[in-house]
Design a protein around this motif. Structure first.
Motif, short mmCIF file in Angstrom:
data_model
loop_
_atom_site.label_atom_id
_atom_site.label_comp_id
_atom_site.label_asym_id
_atom_site.label_seq_id
_atom_site.Cartn_x
_atom_site.Cartn_y
_atom_site.Cartn_z
N GLY A 90 0.81 -1.21 0.00
CA GLY A 90 0.00 0.00 0.00
C GLY A 90 0.84 1.25 0.00
O GLY A 90 2.03 1.22 0.32
N PRO A 91 0.25 2.41 -0.34
CA PRO A 91 0.97 3.67 -0.37
C PRO A 91 1.50 4.02 1.01
O PRO A 91 0.87 3.75 2.02
N GLY A 92 2.66 4.63 1.05
CA GLY A 92 3.24 5.04 2.31
C GLY A 92 4.15 3.99 2.90
O GLY A 92 4.74 4.20 3.97
N ARG A 93 4.30 2.84 2.23
CA ARG A 93 5.19 1.81 2.71
C ARG A 93 6.17 1.47 1.61
O ARG A 93 5.90 1.66 0.43
N ALA A 94 7.32 0.96 1.99
CA ALA A 94 8.34 0.69 0.97
C ALA A 94 9.17 -0.52 1.35
O ALA A 94 9.20 -0.94 2.50
N PHE A 95 9.83 -1.08 0.37
CA PHE A 95 10.69 -2.24 0.56
C PHE A 95 12.13 -1.80 0.34
O PHE A 95 12.47 -1.24 -0.68
N GLN A 96 12.98 -2.02 1.35
CA GLN A 96 14.36 -1.56 1.28
C GLN A 96 15.30 -2.71 0.94
O GLN A 96 15.10 -3.83 1.39
N SER A 97 16.32 -2.41 0.18
CA SER A 97 17.40 -3.35 -0.07
C SER A 97 18.55 -2.60 -0.70
O SER A 97 18.53 -1.39 -0.77
N HIS A 98 19.56 -3.33 -1.16
CA HIS A 98 20.70 -2.66 -1.74
C HIS A 98 20.36 -2.08 -3.11
O HIS A 98 19.33 -2.40 -3.68
N PHE A 99 21.25 -1.24 -3.66
CA PHE A 99 20.94 -0.50 -4.87
C PHE A 99 20.55 -1.46 -5.98
O PHE A 99 21.04 -2.56 -6.09
N GLY A 153 18.36 7.46 -2.13
CA GLY A 153 19.64 6.77 -2.22
C GLY A 153 20.29 6.89 -3.58
O GLY A 153 21.50 6.64 -3.72
N GLU A 154 19.53 7.27 -4.60
CA GLU A 154 20.08 7.40 -5.96
C GLU A 154 21.26 8.37 -5.99
O GLU A 154 22.28 8.09 -6.63
N VAL A 203 31.60 1.97 -11.01
CA VAL A 203 30.50 1.15 -10.48
C VAL A 203 29.92 1.83 -9.26
O VAL A 203 30.64 2.37 -8.42
N PRO A 204 28.58 1.84 -9.08
CA PRO A 204 27.99 2.47 -7.90
C PRO A 204 28.44 1.78 -6.61
O PRO A 204 28.86 0.62 -6.63
N LYS A 205 28.35 2.49 -5.52
CA LYS A 205 28.74 1.94 -4.22
C LYS A 205 27.89 0.70 -3.93
O LYS A 205 26.67 0.79 -3.81
N PRO A 206 28.51 -0.47 -3.80
CA PRO A 206 27.74 -1.72 -3.64
C PRO A 206 27.02 -1.85 -2.30
O PRO A 206 26.09 -2.64 -2.18
N ASP A 207 27.44 -1.10 -1.29
CA ASP A 207 26.82 -1.22 0.02
C ASP A 207 25.75 -0.16 0.27
O ASP A 207 25.20 -0.07 1.37
N MET A 208 25.44 0.65 -0.74
CA MET A 208 24.46 1.71 -0.57
C MET A 208 23.04 1.17 -0.76
O MET A 208 22.73 0.57 -1.77
N LYS A 209 22.19 1.41 0.23
CA LYS A 209 20.81 0.98 0.15
C LYS A 209 19.97 2.05 -0.55
O LYS A 209 20.21 3.24 -0.38
N CYS A 210 18.99 1.61 -1.31
CA CYS A 210 18.08 2.53 -1.99
C CYS A 210 16.64 2.13 -1.70
O CYS A 210 16.34 0.95 -1.53
N VAL A 211 15.79 3.12 -1.61
CA VAL A 211 14.37 2.89 -1.36
C VAL A 211 13.58 3.66 -2.40
O VAL A 211 13.79 4.86 -2.59
N THR A 212 12.68 2.99 -3.09
CA THR A 212 11.83 3.65 -4.07
C THR A 212 10.41 3.77 -3.51
O THR A 212 9.84 2.78 -3.05
N VAL A 213 9.88 4.99 -3.53
CA VAL A 213 8.50 5.20 -3.08
C VAL A 213 7.70 5.76 -4.25
O VAL A 213 8.22 6.53 -5.07
N VAL A 214 6.44 5.35 -4.34
CA VAL A 214 5.59 5.72 -5.46
C VAL A 214 4.42 6.54 -4.96
O VAL A 214 3.73 6.14 -4.02
N GLY A 215 4.20 7.69 -5.58
CA GLY A 215 3.12 8.57 -5.17
C GLY A 215 1.79 8.20 -5.77
O GLY A 215 1.69 7.31 -6.63
#
Length: 272
Positions: free
Chosen positions: A12-21, A168-169, A211-223
């Motif tokens: 649902g909106p307002g929640r997100a799934f986090q992981s590495h880039f 995180g981008e 190469v992007p930082k391999p340990d950087m986490k990114c989170v994508t949220v959708v409006g």
């Protein structure tokens, strides 16, 4: 509620799934109706049958140095969306052939208008080359205040808008000093506007800077979906109205979810 099995989940909106880039975090797509007054109206509703859905323009923010997340996530939303790229990308040797094989569409006016008449979903990065210049691992910036062409095209072709923000981008690469200083930033922005060229050098992984930082986490949220009417010749006032609504939706999306990423919890979003 739908569930995605694999790299991410549809939640649902307002929640997100986090992981590495590069991971895929997906949120349910939302459909709305224009208000009776013809102005922007944004609300949450159940996902409708894709075959009956209006064409959608998925707007990814920010571009970052390389646009890792927009590129990896672009095809995960909508009905086989086509990506929109800067005209310069379709003029460079090898890059042009690669982009054409991937079905990219030029952001040049005639090409974009011709494609949108087909009513197919599309993915764009409104910030363009200017947002590449503004990319910084220390300051979060979005080049959106003067970006109104995509709003006009959406109105003319009846495309709804869905903003996405990739937390995180901008931290996947560090911009080499002194290219991120105020003076250098002004010069680089001037060049970007004059010749559509994003100058700068980004350093990612210390062992292999390209190469992007391999340990950087990114989170994508959708409006939430912003419903757009079909107006063949929208007035400047109408474009301004919907643009203002989009900017507010983008700000809300960022500030309501920035705490999901530790590096962005206290970082404000600068609008350019």
């Amino acid at each position: 509620m739908m569930h995605w099995v694999g790299a991410g989940r549809v939640v649902g909106p307002g929640r997100a799934f986090q992981s590495h880039f590069g991971s895929h975090n997906q949120l349910n797509k939302l459909h709305d109706k224009p208000s009776a007054r013809g102005g922007p109206h944004i609300e949450s509703r159940e996902t409708e049958d894709k075959s009956k859905a209006k064409p959608t323009m998925f707007c990814h923010h920010p571009h970052g140095v390389v646009a890792i997340n927009p590129c990896s996530m672009g095809s995960k939303f909508g009905r086989n969306p086509r990506a929109v790229v800067a005209p310069a990308c379709l003029k460079m040797p090898f890059c042009r052939q690669l982009m054409e094989c991937l079905g990219m569409v030029s952001s040049a006016g005639p090409a974009m208008k011709s494609f949108m008449k087909q009513g197919q979903d599309m993915a764009i990065i409104p910030g363009g080359v200017e947002e590449v210049v503004l990319a910084s691992s220390k300051v979060e910036r979005s080049y959106i205040l003067k970006r109104k062409g995509f709003i006009k095209y959406a109105l003319q072709n009846g495309y709804d808008l869905v903003p996405l923000y990739h937390l995180g981008e901008t931290s996947l690469f560090d911009v080499m000093y002194p290219l991120d200083t105020p003076t250098a930033l002004k010069v680089r922005l001037w060049l970007a506007k004059k010749v559509s060229l994003a100058t700068g050098i980004g350093f990612g992984w210390s062992f292999f800077p390209l190469v992007p930082k391999p340990d950087m986490k990114c989170v994508t949220v959708v409006g939430n979906r912003i419903a757009m009417p079909i107006v063949e010749e929208p007035s400047r006032e109408m474009v301004e109205q919907y643009h203002a609504a989009y900017v507010e939706a983008l700000k809300k999306l960022y500030y309501e979810h920035r705490e999901l990423h530790p590096l962005y919890r206290d970082r404000d979003l600068e609008l350019w």
